[in-house]
Design a protein around this motif. Structure first.
Motif, PDB file in Angstrom:
ATOM      1  N   TYR A 130     102.427 110.835  35.265  1.00 38.34           N
ATOM      2  CA  TYR A 130     101.345 111.134  36.205  1.00 38.34           C
ATOM      3  C   TYR A 130     101.761 110.784  37.629  1.00 38.34           C
ATOM      4  O   TYR A 130     102.480 109.799  37.868  1.00 38.34           O
ATOM      5  CB  TYR A 130     100.088 110.338  35.850  1.00 38.34           C
ATOM      6  N   CYS A 131     101.265 111.578  38.564  1.00 40.72           N
ATOM      7  CA  CYS A 131     101.456 111.283  39.981  1.00 40.72           C
ATOM      8  C   CYS A 131     100.620 110.052  40.341  1.00 40.72           C
ATOM      9  O   CYS A 131      99.456 109.942  39.934  1.00 40.72           O
ATOM     10  CB  CYS A 131     101.035 112.479  40.831  1.00 40.72           C
ATOM     11  N   ASP A 132     101.200 109.133  41.112  1.00 37.71           N
ATOM     12  CA  ASP A 132     100.478 107.926  41.517  1.00 37.71           C
ATOM     13  C   ASP A 132      99.333 108.243  42.469  1.00 37.71           C
ATOM     14  O   ASP A 132      98.412 107.438  42.627  1.00 37.71           O
ATOM     15  CB  ASP A 132     101.432 106.933  42.193  1.00 37.71           C
ATOM     16  N   MET A 145     107.002 123.115  37.141  1.00 36.91           N
ATOM     17  CA  MET A 145     106.939 123.471  38.551  1.00 36.91           C
ATOM     18  C   MET A 145     107.449 122.339  39.437  1.00 36.91           C
ATOM     19  O   MET A 145     107.674 122.518  40.628  1.00 36.91           O
ATOM     20  CB  MET A 145     105.489 123.787  38.956  1.00 36.91           C
ATOM     21  N   SER A 146     107.606 121.152  38.873  1.00 38.42           N
ATOM     22  CA  SER A 146     107.978 119.977  39.660  1.00 38.42           C
ATOM     23  C   SER A 146     109.491 119.929  39.874  1.00 38.42           C
ATOM     24  O   SER A 146     110.279 120.472  39.090  1.00 38.42           O
ATOM     25  CB  SER A 146     107.515 118.708  38.948  1.00 38.42           C
ATOM     26  N   ARG A 183     102.675 113.145  47.432  1.00 38.47           N
ATOM     27  CA  ARG A 183     103.025 111.741  47.201  1.00 38.47           C
ATOM     28  C   ARG A 183     104.452 111.649  46.641  1.00 38.47           C
ATOM     29  O   ARG A 183     104.830 112.404  45.730  1.00 38.47           O
ATOM     30  CB  ARG A 183     102.029 111.122  46.226  1.00 38.47           C
ATOM     31  N   ALA A 184     105.248 110.715  47.189  1.00 37.17           N
ATOM     32  CA  ALA A 184     106.595 110.486  46.685  1.00 37.17           C
ATOM     33  C   ALA A 184     106.532 109.475  45.553  1.00 37.17           C
ATOM     34  O   ALA A 184     106.214 108.294  45.773  1.00 37.17           O
ATOM     35  CB  ALA A 184     107.494 109.993  47.812  1.00 37.17           C
ATOM     36  N   ASN A 185     106.804 109.927  44.343  1.00 38.30           N
ATOM     37  CA  ASN A 185     106.779 109.060  43.167  1.00 38.30           C
ATOM     38  C   ASN A 185     108.209 108.622  42.868  1.00 38.30           C
ATOM     39  O   ASN A 185     109.067 109.447  42.538  1.00 38.30           O
ATOM     40  CB  ASN A 185     106.202 109.817  41.966  1.00 38.30           C
ATOM     41  N   LYS A 186     108.448 107.330  42.995  1.00 36.05           N
ATOM     42  CA  LYS A 186     109.800 106.814  42.874  1.00 36.05           C
ATOM     43  C   LYS A 186     110.014 106.099  41.546  1.00 36.05           C
ATOM     44  O   LYS A 186     109.078 105.788  40.834  1.00 36.05           O
ATOM     45  CB  LYS A 186     110.083 105.858  44.034  1.00 36.05           C
ATOM     46  N   SER A 187     111.290 105.868  41.271  1.00 36.60           N
ATOM     47  CA  SER A 187     111.725 105.110  40.076  1.00 36.60           C
ATOM     48  C   SER A 187     111.154 105.711  38.792  1.00 36.60           C
ATOM     49  O   SER A 187     110.578 105.018  37.952  1.00 36.60           O
ATOM     50  CB  SER A 187     111.311 103.632  40.210  1.00 36.60           C
ATOM     51  N   TYR A 227     114.800 109.057  38.662  1.00 33.94           N
ATOM     52  CA  TYR A 227     114.552 110.193  39.544  1.00 33.94           C
ATOM     53  C   TYR A 227     113.398 109.883  40.485  1.00 33.94           C
ATOM     54  O   TYR A 227     112.633 108.930  40.301  1.00 33.94           O
ATOM     55  CB  TYR A 227     114.223 111.448  38.732  1.00 33.94           C
ATOM     56  N   GLU A 228     113.308 110.754  41.488  1.00 34.77           N
ATOM     57  CA  GLU A 228     112.191 110.708  42.429  1.00 34.77           C
ATOM     58  C   GLU A 228     111.508 112.068  42.398  1.00 34.77           C
ATOM     59  O   GLU A 228     112.162 113.098  42.306  1.00 34.77           O
ATOM     60  CB  GLU A 228     112.688 110.387  43.839  1.00 34.77           C
ATOM     61  N   TRP A 229     110.182 112.041  42.451  1.00 33.63           N
ATOM     62  CA  TRP A 229     109.408 113.297  42.367  1.00 33.63           C
ATOM     63  C   TRP A 229     108.374 113.328  43.479  1.00 33.63           C
ATOM     64  O   TRP A 229     107.513 112.451  43.567  1.00 33.63           O
ATOM     65  CB  TRP A 229     108.722 113.402  40.989  1.00 33.63           C
ATOM     66  N   LYS A 230     108.484 114.329  44.335  1.00 31.36           N
ATOM     67  CA  LYS A 230     107.478 114.537  45.372  1.00 31.36           C
ATOM     68  C   LYS A 230     106.426 115.496  44.822  1.00 31.36           C
ATOM     69  O   LYS A 230     106.732 116.659  44.525  1.00 31.36           O
ATOM     70  CB  LYS A 230     108.113 115.112  46.636  1.00 31.36           C
TER      71      LYS A 230
END
Length: 355
Positions: free
Chosen positions: A21-23, A32-33, A53-57, A44-47
């Motif tokens: 889930y996105c934070d 699509m991500s 939102r930049a989701n890290k780690s 990985y990192e997911w924007k």
């Protein structure tokens, strides 16, 4: 979000792992991500493509990554519960057998649901009353057949028992009847009878049910013949101890594991025991129904009420019982009882108080 509804009826590819889930907006990582590798292995990192939102780690294995060709996928958020005996739940039929259930209704010639019963009744009349005079009430047609409210109820309940036997063979069913007293029909022709002063005191009423256990009640596949025989033998007479009967039915359901349902069928005003709505008792009696509805709600018991059309009863109080427990209130012509019981069974309550 635009969803293709046709996908709901098609098998979907199964996605291994847990959804990510996105934070920020709580949307789920999908095909699509875009995942950007970091310096750490398998991290990985997911924007988020929705909120930015930049989701890290994000730690994810390669086989758990959404595949670009999969526009829809399915996650298993929780494994299905193990199948246990009695998972079909319990059902208590609460049937009014007071004196007013002898009131008759003309059978319409085109209602095929009652054709067999009409034939049996005609045969009984010919055999048993051939020598007697005209026994019709004033105003009743000589070219029509009539059926009592109780006979309608007996046929409807028997039909429903047959349906439950086919569709839910492991469901447990109890029959409870009420007039001047409350009778609970148990296996092997045993009965619990609640009568006298106990009908006016809920605590005393329920004390006789403390030892009841659903483990002693067989499933419908083992008890349907006995229940049908009890239903067939019912006779009308007496007053209407509806409140005590409902309290007993809710108490029985509270002892069940899994789903529980009460189907209350009545045609009259409660006039005996707790919940009596007779003159001078209406205020106290009306307070009983929201209280018993709350008890049922806490025990996840659904109360469905079927009232016969034209009856002298307090529909507002019954409606509260049904509404608070996610049940239904229906006011029906006696000949529609079988249809409504069938509809009730076809729309079971899966869960209540879902958040």
């Amino acid at each position: 979000i635009v969803a293709r509804l046709g996908a709901l009826s098609e098998p979907l590819p199964f996605q291994t792992g847990d959804p990510i889930y996105c934070d920020g907006c709580k949307c789920i990582l999908s095909s699509m991500s875009t995942l950007s590798p970091t310096k750490e292995e398998d991290e990985y990192e997911w924007k988020c493509e929705f909120c930015g939102r930049a989701n890290k780690s994000i730690c994810i294995d390669e086989e758990e990554m959404p595949k670009k060709d999969d526009t829809e996928c399915e996650f298993m958020l929780e494994p299905p519960p193990p199948k246990v005996e009695g998972e079909d739940g319990v059902l208590v039929f609460c049937i009014d057998v007071s004196g007013s259930m002898c009131v008759t209704t003309e059978i319409k010639s085109l209602q095929s649901e009652w054709r067999n019963l009409r034939k049996k009744k005609r045969s009984n009349i010919a055999q048993n009353h051939q020598a007697e005079g005209d026994q019709r009430m004033p105003g009743e047609s000589h070219n029509a057949e009539y059926i009592s409210r109780l006979e309608c109820m007996q046929t409807a309940v028997s039909t429903q028992i047959d349906r439950i036997l086919v569709e839910h063979p492991t469901r447990k069913v109890l029959l409870v009847t009420f007039n001047n007293e409350v009778t609970i029909y148990l296996p092997e022709n045993q009965r619990i009878t609640l009568a006298g002063d106990k009908l006016h005191d809920v605590a005393a009423l329920l004390s006789d049910l403390q030892s009841f256990e659903w483990e002693t009640i067989p499933t419908i596949q083992d008890s349907h013949e006995e229940i049908r025989a009890h239903v067939k033998s019912l006779e009308e007479g007496g007053a209407t101890a509806l409140g005590p009967s409902l309290a007993a039915a809710v108490e029985l359901c509270s002892k069940a594991v899994g789903s529980a349902e009460v189907i209350l069928c009545t045609d009259g005003m409660p006039n005996v025991g707790v919940g009596s709505l007779d003159d001078g008792k209406a205020t106290v009696g009306s307070a009983f129904y929201p209280e018993i509805a709350e008890v049922a709600k806490e025990a996840s018991t659904v109360i469905n009420v079927i009232a016969i059309e034209g009856c002298d009863c307090s529909l507002a109080d019954f409606q509260m019982c049904a509404m608070l427990t996610s049940g239904e209130l229906n006011t029906l012509d006696p000949l529609e009882l079988a249809r409504q019981l069938r509809k009730t069974s076809q729309n079971p309550t899966i869960a209540t108080e879902v958040e």
